[in-house]
Write an enzyme that holds these catalytic residues in place. Sequence first.
Site, mmCIF file in Angstrom:
data_model
loop_
_atom_site.group_PDB
_atom_site.id
_atom_site.type_symbol
_atom_site.label_atom_id
_atom_site.label_comp_id
_atom_site.label_asym_id
_atom_site.label_seq_id
_atom_site.Cartn_x
_atom_site.Cartn_y
_atom_site.Cartn_z
ATOM 1 N N HIS A 157 -47.049 -1.375 6.547
ATOM 2 C CA HIS A 157 -46.633 -1.718 7.917
ATOM 3 C C HIS A 157 -46.250 -0.358 8.537
ATOM 4 C CE1 HIS A 157 -45.346 -3.765 11.422
ATOM 5 N NE2 HIS A 157 -44.088 -3.001 11.494
ATOM 6 N N GLU A 158 -44.847 -0.058 7.768
ATOM 7 C CA GLU A 158 -44.249 1.098 8.447
ATOM 8 C C GLU A 158 -45.057 2.449 8.391
ATOM 9 O OE1 GLU A 158 -41.404 1.131 9.884
ATOM 10 O OE2 GLU A 158 -41.271 -1.202 9.486
ATOM 11 N N GLU B 87 -46.600 -3.251 17.063
ATOM 12 C CA GLU B 87 -46.113 -4.282 15.659
ATOM 13 C C GLU B 87 -47.495 -4.866 15.147
ATOM 14 O OE1 GLU B 87 -43.369 -4.000 13.948
ATOM 15 O OE2 GLU B 87 -42.671 -2.432 15.339
ATOM 16 N N HIS C 218 -47.403 2.591 11.413
ATOM 17 C CA HIS C 218 -47.045 3.232 12.554
ATOM 18 C C HIS C 218 -47.217 4.693 12.651
ATOM 19 C CE1 HIS C 218 -45.085 -0.160 14.229
ATOM 20 N NE2 HIS C 218 -44.296 -0.451 13.245
#
Length: 467
Positions: free
Chosen positions: A327-328, A407, A331
């Site tokens: 997920h990070e 997100e 970004h």
Amino acid sequence: MVESIFDLPVEKQIFYAVLGFSWTVYLWEAYLSYRQRRIYRSTTHVPQELGKIMDSETFEKSRLYQLDKSNFSFWSGLYSETEGTLILLLGGIPLLWEVAGSVTARIGLGSEYEITQSLVFLTLATLFSAFTGLPWSVYNTFVIEEKHGFNQQTLGFFLKDAVKKFIVTQCILLPVTSLLLYIIKIGGDYFFIYAWLFTLAVSLVLVTIYADYIAPLFDKFTPLPEGELKTDIEDMAKSISFPLTKVYVVEGSKRSSHSNAYFYGFFKNKRIVLFDTLLEDYSPLNKSGEPQPEQAEREDTSSESKAKPKNKKQGCNNSEILAVLGHELGHWKLGHTVKNIVISQMNSFLCFSLFAVMIGRKELFVAFGFNDSQPTLIGLMIIFQFIFSPYNELLSFCLTVLSRRFEFQADAFARGMGKASELYSALIKLNKDNLGFPVADWLFSMWHYSHPPLLERLRALGSIKQD
């Protein structure tokens, strides 16, 4: 009544408009918090759709925790708004400026040394803010966070940490402010461009050095030990061409049992930082028996953090950690970090440009009690903090909406890497570890939540998980 307000001198109109808008924002925030507190009070049983992911005990703990935080936020917010109003009404800002002038006069410097007086003013203002905010911070840490099992600090460690933060902040704030004021003074007609470039350079330098030189002053950073997790993280980074150079574990457990993870760095020098509370196999909060050598060393050399063995298992397993990092890294891969920097700098340039237009308006200074002088630092405070406040509120809301969109996109990126099931379970675990309450008032969450509510994220991942 409306006509009489508009009949007032323009500086009075400015003053009352600023004060009125400040209270309007406060009342709006208080109304939103009231709506959310109603949810906390009325939702006492686990909703049916949450039955499989949250037990009733954790649900009740999170409900009470968030209710306590909301009540605290109400009283601290009311105090803050009242304090700010009294400072404006009683002329606190010009009074503090005069006190700063008296201090500089004692060392033989006259009013022509405006930058020196500005630095004294800034030091006194931050001291005042630190002292008035300290009781609230102590109560939040040692009553609310302690009551709900998150606080790991002793009072001595907390106070030493607060002093250290104040000193480090001053070491950065004062030189940067003095250079900024000097640039504005000598920059001529295009000072706003030079001022913007200077703040851009400062922000980039701080982002670059923060984790290597500033954060280690407060927390212990150690390289993630060689092993399966480190190898898997490096392989995942390599699979999306993320230029990872180091993976650190930060000893967040000496402050709080809350968990986090982030990456930082520019160009080909990226680092990943994992909180020890995030790692199921590394978190000291999971060790209830004989301490590990490294943990024993911490306990011998420092009595500042409290050992609080937990019965529950804290953090995520390796596959879930990889999903969180997926997920990070999403970004980064999707350009969210760069987009946020661009938006921030566009906003900064716009604000400095408008500041250049407004700084010569004497009525702005008179409105806040500066009848005979127009200090540059005071101009920055008045324009950026007060005059721009409606724009700042609108921008903040737009960035919150954008953040939620980012997100969802980062979750989708992790899902595309085949991490949907692991991210699904990681989100549930992290929500449980941090006592996040999964039910939110729609208006409160729309205005405040930079991350989507848990249920919305799980629904977006759910169909893939079921597959």
